[in-house]
Design an enzyme around this catalytic site. Sequence first.
Site, PDB file in Angstrom:
ATOM      1  N   LYS A   1       2.344   5.872   5.298  1.00 20.90           N
ATOM      2  CA  LYS A   1       1.742   4.547   5.171  1.00 20.90           C
ATOM      3  C   LYS A   1       1.198   4.047   6.501  1.00 20.90           C
ATOM      4  O   LYS A   1       0.899   2.869   6.659  1.00 20.90           O
ATOM      5  CB  LYS A   1       2.767   3.568   4.615  1.00 20.90           C
TER       6      LYS A   1
ATOM      7  N   ARG B   1      14.058  -3.834  -3.303  1.00 22.53           N
ATOM      8  CA  ARG B   1      12.784  -3.477  -3.933  1.00 22.53           C
ATOM      9  C   ARG B   1      12.983  -3.480  -5.440  1.00 22.53           C
ATOM     10  O   ARG B   1      14.023  -3.039  -5.937  1.00 22.53           O
ATOM     11  CB  ARG B   1      12.346  -2.068  -3.466  1.00 22.53           C
TER      12      ARG B   1
ATOM     13  N   ASN C   1       6.782   1.911  -3.809  1.00 17.38           N
ATOM     14  CA  ASN C   1       7.573   1.454  -4.950  1.00 17.38           C
ATOM     15  C   ASN C   1       6.958   1.797  -6.306  1.00 17.38           C
ATOM     16  O   ASN C   1       7.666   2.096  -7.256  1.00 17.38           O
ATOM     17  CB  ASN C   1       7.806  -0.056  -4.820  1.00 17.38           C
TER      18      ASN C   1
ATOM     19  N   PRO D   1       0.830  -1.202   0.000  1.00 15.50           N
ATOM     20  CA  PRO D   1       0.000   0.000   0.000  1.00 15.50           C
ATOM     21  C   PRO D   1       0.867   1.256   0.000  1.00 15.50           C
ATOM     22  O   PRO D   1       1.823   1.350   0.751  1.00 15.50           O
ATOM     23  CB  PRO D   1      -0.772  -0.105   1.311  1.00 15.50           C
ATOM     24  N   GLU D   2       0.542   2.197  -0.855  1.00 16.26           N
ATOM     25  CA  GLU D   2       1.246   3.468  -0.858  1.00 16.26           C
ATOM     26  C   GLU D   2       0.356   4.464  -0.141  1.00 16.26           C
ATOM     27  O   GLU D   2      -0.773   4.151   0.243  1.00 16.26           O
ATOM     28  CB  GLU D   2       1.522   3.910  -2.286  1.00 16.26           C
TER      29      GLU D   2
END
Length: 253
Positions: A47, A235, A158, A2-3
């Site tokens: 977040k 990532r 990301n 989740p961003e």
Amino acid sequence: MPEGDTIWRTAAALRQRIAGKVVNDARPAALARLKGRRVEAIEPNGKHLLMRFEGGIALHSHMRMTGSWHVYRPGERWRQPEWRATAVLSFDDVVAVCFAAPVMELVRDAKAPVAHLGPDILVDPFDLDAVIERARRSEAPTLGELLLEQRVCAGIGNIYKCEALWALRLDAWMPPAELDDARLRQLYLTARGLMRPNLVTPIAGQRHAVHGRGGRPCPRCGTPIRIRAQGHQARLTYYCPRCQRKPAVVGED
Ligand SMILES: [Zn+2]
């Protein structure tokens, strides 16, 4: 993962369904102190999600890669198994369930869990000066890692890291010191510009230029998008190897 924009929509959905309501039951046992308390506010921050209750107590959750809040009618079938639930808050007409959140804790000081965060990418007004100042103090070795640094700017994940770098044709592995302040400001504003519309539009309707498109053509130049792990958290960075090259030094090629 989740961003920030996902957390904002989650907070808005929770607010609509449970704000002002009293908790009838709270599980697991560690959350039992919430029983009988009214929900006063639901606040996204980067977040992190903070749910404030009367009596000066707050429930802090961080979704990391796996967590999500859902709201159900009593008796409605849950979309994930009960054993994955890390918080279950029952109200008269709804049940708020958080699945698989790695952080779920009651705190007295609602500001403490988010005190270390940089300015939120999604808030108005956005404190870009403070972000740039924090960015210049950061030890992140590459632009890609810098954008994910929540202490510099909270809320970028990301997906928007990849998308913002692609939009500005920037190499994710470039050391931040090589980028001047004007371009660095533009980079954060680009990420913000890409994320803000998602506060109202469901994420399912989104199309990304590079994220999740490994091997498919770059929308700008047609070169296949590449994927490479970046940083100590490995990532995945999606990028166009052609239009996100470092600018060629004059006299080369
Ligand atoms: Zn390209």
